[in-house]
Design a protein around this motif. Structure first.
Motif, PDB file in Angstrom:
ATOM      1  N   GLU A  61      11.721 -19.598 -82.406  1.00  9.84           N
ATOM      2  CA  GLU A  61      11.692 -20.122 -83.772  1.00  9.84           C
ATOM      3  C   GLU A  61      12.524 -21.399 -83.867  1.00  9.84           C
ATOM      4  OE1 GLU A  61      12.999 -17.277 -86.656  1.00  9.84           O
ATOM      5  OE2 GLU A  61      11.560 -15.779 -85.969  1.00  9.84           O
ATOM      6  N   SER A  62      12.356 -22.075 -84.980  1.00 13.66           N
ATOM      7  CA  SER A  62      13.098 -23.303 -85.215  1.00 13.66           C
ATOM      8  C   SER A  62      14.614 -23.036 -85.227  1.00 13.66           C
ATOM      9  CB  SER A  62      12.622 -23.822 -86.569  1.00 13.66           C
ATOM     10  OG  SER A  62      13.267 -24.976 -86.842  1.00 13.66           O
ATOM     11  N   GLY A  63      15.374 -23.884 -84.542  1.00  9.20           N
ATOM     12  CA  GLY A  63      16.832 -23.780 -84.584  1.00  9.20           C
ATOM     13  C   GLY A  63      17.448 -22.701 -83.711  1.00  9.20           C
ATOM     14  N   THR A  64      16.658 -22.108 -82.821  1.00  2.77           N
ATOM     15  CA  THR A  64      17.193 -21.002 -82.014  1.00  2.77           C
ATOM     16  C   THR A  64      17.974 -21.484 -80.789  1.00  2.77           C
ATOM     17  OG1 THR A  64      14.995 -20.916 -81.038  1.00  2.77           O
ATOM     18  CG2 THR A  64      15.560 -19.143 -82.555  1.00  2.77           C
ATOM     19  N   GLY A  65      17.736 -22.725 -80.360  1.00  7.34           N
ATOM     20  CA  GLY A  65      18.432 -23.218 -79.163  1.00  7.34           C
ATOM     21  C   GLY A  65      17.467 -23.586 -78.036  1.00  7.34           C
ATOM     22  N   LYS A  66      16.251 -24.046 -78.411  1.00  7.61           N
ATOM     23  CA  LYS A  66      15.260 -24.387 -77.367  1.00  7.61           C
ATOM     24  C   LYS A  66      15.711 -25.622 -76.585  1.00  7.61           C
ATOM     25  CE  LYS A  66      11.759 -24.559 -80.266  1.00  7.61           C
ATOM     26  NZ  LYS A  66      12.449 -24.100 -81.507  1.00  7.61           N
ATOM     27  N   GLU A  67      16.214 -26.623 -77.315  1.00  7.31           N
ATOM     28  CA  GLU A  67      16.650 -27.835 -76.617  1.00  7.31           C
ATOM     29  C   GLU A  67      17.884 -27.549 -75.756  1.00  7.31           C
ATOM     30  OE1 GLU A  67      16.430 -31.389 -78.839  1.00  7.31           O
ATOM     31  OE2 GLU A  67      17.451 -32.572 -77.300  1.00  7.31           O
ATOM     32  N   LEU A  68      18.764 -26.722 -76.292  1.00  6.99           N
ATOM     33  CA  LEU A  68      19.958 -26.336 -75.536  1.00  6.99           C
ATOM     34  C   LEU A  68      19.545 -25.613 -74.247  1.00  6.99           C
ATOM     35  CD1 LEU A  68      23.027 -26.424 -75.999  1.00  6.99           C
ATOM     36  CD2 LEU A  68      22.881 -24.115 -76.917  1.00  6.99           C
ATOM     37  N   THR A  69      18.507 -24.786 -74.371  1.00  9.53           N
ATOM     38  CA  THR A  69      17.982 -24.075 -73.200  1.00  9.53           C
ATOM     39  C   THR A  69      17.429 -25.073 -72.177  1.00  9.53           C
ATOM     40  OG1 THR A  69      17.446 -22.158 -74.541  1.00  9.53           O
ATOM     41  CG2 THR A  69      16.259 -22.359 -72.471  1.00  9.53           C
ATOM     42  N   PHE A 112      26.908 -22.521 -74.405  1.00  7.68           N
ATOM     43  CA  PHE A 112      25.974 -21.545 -74.920  1.00  7.68           C
ATOM     44  C   PHE A 112      26.771 -20.294 -75.232  1.00  7.68           C
ATOM     45  CE2 PHE A 112      21.379 -22.167 -73.660  1.00  7.68           C
ATOM     46  CZ  PHE A 112      20.878 -21.502 -74.752  1.00  7.68           C
ATOM     47  N   VAL A 113      26.686 -19.804 -76.448  1.00  9.70           N
ATOM     48  CA  VAL A 113      27.485 -18.638 -76.786  1.00  9.70           C
ATOM     49  C   VAL A 113      26.574 -17.437 -77.013  1.00  9.70           C
ATOM     50  CG1 VAL A 113      29.083 -17.689 -78.486  1.00  9.70           C
ATOM     51  CG2 VAL A 113      29.203 -20.099 -77.862  1.00  9.70           C
ATOM     52  N   GLY A 114      26.950 -16.297 -76.488  1.00 13.73           N
ATOM     53  CA  GLY A 114      26.181 -15.090 -76.709  1.00 13.73           C
ATOM     54  C   GLY A 114      26.761 -13.959 -75.894  1.00 13.73           C
ATOM     55  N   VAL A 150      20.344 -20.571 -85.437  1.00 11.10           N
ATOM     56  CA  VAL A 150      21.701 -21.079 -85.164  1.00 11.10           C
ATOM     57  C   VAL A 150      21.952 -22.415 -85.879  1.00 11.10           C
ATOM     58  CG1 VAL A 150      23.347 -21.690 -83.357  1.00 11.10           C
ATOM     59  CG2 VAL A 150      21.667 -19.917 -82.924  1.00 11.10           C
ATOM     60  N   ARG A 151      20.886 -23.230 -85.966  1.00 11.16           N
ATOM     61  CA  ARG A 151      21.094 -24.512 -86.654  1.00 11.16           C
ATOM     62  C   ARG A 151      21.536 -24.282 -88.101  1.00 11.16           C
ATOM     63  NH1 ARG A 151      19.202 -28.971 -85.000  1.00 11.16           N
ATOM     64  NH2 ARG A 151      17.338 -28.190 -84.002  1.00 11.16           N
ATOM     65  N   GLU A 152      20.906 -23.317 -88.770  1.00  9.01           N
ATOM     66  CA  GLU A 152      21.270 -23.004 -90.154  1.00  9.01           C
ATOM     67  C   GLU A 152      22.706 -22.464 -90.207  1.00  9.01           C
ATOM     68  OE1 GLU A 152      18.750 -20.144 -92.111  1.00  9.01           O
ATOM     69  OE2 GLU A 152      19.912 -20.259 -93.964  1.00  9.01           O
ATOM     70  N   LEU A 153      23.056 -21.638 -89.225  1.00  6.35           N
ATOM     71  CA  LEU A 153      24.423 -21.090 -89.187  1.00  6.35           C
ATOM     72  C   LEU A 153      25.438 -22.244 -89.071  1.00  6.35           C
ATOM     73  CD1 LEU A 153      26.229 -18.475 -88.840  1.00  6.35           C
ATOM     74  CD2 LEU A 153      26.072 -18.892 -86.410  1.00  6.35           C
ATOM     75  N   ILE A 154      25.141 -23.198 -88.186  1.00  2.00           N
ATOM     76  CA  ILE A 154      26.052 -24.336 -88.021  1.00  2.00           C
ATOM     77  C   ILE A 154      26.206 -25.075 -89.357  1.00  2.00           C
ATOM     78  CG2 ILE A 154      26.411 -26.579 -86.886  1.00  2.00           C
ATOM     79  CD1 ILE A 154      24.835 -25.523 -84.504  1.00  2.00           C
ATOM     80  N   ASN A 155      25.067 -25.359 -89.992  1.00  2.71           N
ATOM     81  CA  ASN A 155      25.118 -26.125 -91.237  1.00  2.71           C
ATOM     82  C   ASN A 155      25.890 -25.397 -92.325  1.00  2.71           C
ATOM     83  OD1 ASN A 155      23.679 -28.107 -90.015  1.00  2.71           O
ATOM     84  ND2 ASN A 155      21.697 -27.481 -90.849  1.00  2.71           N
TER      85      ASN A 155
END
Ligand SMILES: Nc1ncnc2c1ncn2[C@@H]1O[C@H](COP(=O)(O)OP(=O)(O)OP(=O)(O)O)[C@@H](O)[C@H]1O
Ligand SMILES: [Mg+2]
Length: 419
Positions: free
Chosen positions: A136-144, A107-109, A324-329
């Motif tokens: 929001e979508s792609g923010t890291g909910k699953e990672l959380t 997790f980066v921040g 973050v998902r969009e940033l990765i893509n």
């Protein structure tokens, strides 16, 4: 050393370790993120490969016949260093989970909002109540959700994630609860559902807002009784799982509209974690972009070295609706498409212009910088005014004046709310 800190220093007795042994140990040692001390003498250093590995991995090297006092002092120094590194990692937001695939769950921040999120994750991981993760979508909910599981007492048991929106309606029931042999045409043998398969561990119900109403009843029954019934079965099966749920839709609105059961909503919503949108911690964009650049570096051309200044500026100003998902893509695509040494805005699919519609005045820039610096110093120093004042080289009175000026609360935001 405090009890709640992980093991701090590693000792590697070189003795008969071959270069081959060392090569196998190398990834483990690197993953431990602690200083290592090599115990051995010059004869262990003849092989160039051994020399390289020992030089690369060890914080210090001592001969095998070192007296115990010297070794103790060395260990204490290394423990002190490790403690410092631990604090640094915690404060600068790298939450490395003690998992086999630690890389996957990094997790980066580095901003106060992310620091707050990490703190909340640790808090909710320490208890067993359901957690509702919003964002929001792609923010890291699953990672959380993964991070909560990995830090909880259930970490040794399975973590299962189900996307309630992705399963066809007629399959969800048996997917979640399992079915008995012959329960319906095609049910040739007993199937264990996802809830039962996660026994002892954590079940992450993603997009819970999409769960059909009739299944909401079954889920509620399970949460109340801790028993499930497989489809076509009469037997109550006891299951012990912790439920984490997430959605990017407004569940309160869904309750109001009658699309989501209010009783289930309250059952799931005992603890809340909100994952911030990327634009709300835009100071992390650069470090995240560099992190993913490293992660996907095997896919890039060897001449590609990083990001151009314009690319970083444009990324900073972009609104990131996909987070973050969009940033990765975008970073990943740019790494493949880029034909120069540095990634440019157009490689990211972002316009150079168009983000500048509102030019900030110099005064606005100053104000923003002052507020950001204040928040960052408070975050790093756990909202201790003295420490933040010292870091910013101003008096406590100045900090209090700035807190009032920027309307910042003197206490950290409330991260865990019990309903
Ligand atoms: N702070 C972060 N540091 C590193 N990686 C992150 C961070 N936040 C998100 N990611 C990565 O971004 C991707 C999207 O995260 P994740 O799937 O957890 O988001 P989500 O909120 O569940 O998205 P969706 O709403 O689309 O399901 C994942 O690859 C995740 O590892
Ligand atoms: Mg998700």
């Amino acid at each position: 050393m405090r009890d709640d800190e992980p093991c701090q220093v590693g000792v590697m007795v070189l003795d008969d370790l071959t270069a081959q042994d060392l090569r196998q140990l190398e990834p483990l040692i690197l993953k431990s993120a602690s200083p290592w001390i090599a115990v051995g003498d010059a004869s262990n250093m003849e092989d160039p490969e051994q020399r390289r590995i020992i030089a690369h991995l060890s914080h210090a090297m001592v001969p095998a016949d070192t007296d115990i006092l010297r070794l103790t002092i060395l260990l204490e120094h290394a423990a002190e260093l490790s403690r410092l590194q631990h604090i640094e990692r915690e404060q600068h937001g790298l939450l490395v989970l003690d998992d086999e695939d630690a890389q996957e769950y990094e997790f980066v921040g580095t901003t106060p909002v992310m620091w707050q999120l990490f703190k909340t994750i640790r808090k909710v991981a320490a208890v067993d109540a359901p957690v509702f993760i919003s964002g929001e979508s792609g923010t890291g909910k699953e990672l959380t959700a993964q991070a909560i599981h990995e830090r909880s007492a259930r970490a040794e048991h399975p973590f299962h994630a189900i996307n309630c929106g992705a399963l066809p309606e007629h399959l969800i029931q048996s997917e979640l609860f399992g079915h008995e042999k012959g329960a319906f045409t095609g049910a040739q043998q007993r199937k264990i559902g996802r809830i039962e398969a996660a026994n002892g561990g954590t079940l992450f119900l993603d997009e819970i807002g999409d769960l059909p109403l009739e299944l909401q009843v079954n889920l509620l029954r399970f949460l109340e009784t801790r028993f499930i019934q497989r489809v076509g079965g009469l037997q109550d099966v006891s299951v012990d799982v912790r439920i984490l749920a997430a959605t990017h839709v407004n569940l309160e609105l869904a309750v109001e509209k009658g699309r989501f059961r209010e009783d289930l909503y309250h059952r799931l919503n005992v603890l809340q974690v909100n994952v911030p949108a990327l634009r709300d911690h835009s100071e992390d964009i650069e470090i995240l972009a560099r992190f993913f650049f490293e992660r996907f570096s095997s896919e890039k051309a060897s001449g590609l070295k990083g990001f151009s200044r314009e690319a970083l500026t444009v990324m900073q100003r972009y609104h990131w609706p996909g987070n973050v998902r969009e940033l990765i893509n975008r970073v990943r695509r740019a790494m493949v498409m880029c034909e120069s040494r540095l990634i440019r805005p157009e490689d990211l699919g972002l316009e150079r212009r168009g983000f500048n519609r509102h030019h900030m005045t110099l005064e606005e820039v100053r104000e923003k910088a002052e507020r950001d610096a204040l928040l960052a110093a408070l975050g790093r120093n756990h909202y201790r005014v003295n420490a933040a004042a010292k870091e910013l080289d101003v008096s406590r009175v100045t900090i209090y004046r700035l807190l009032d000026k920027h309307d910042i609360s003197r206490t950290p935001p409330e991260e865990v709310r019990f309903s």
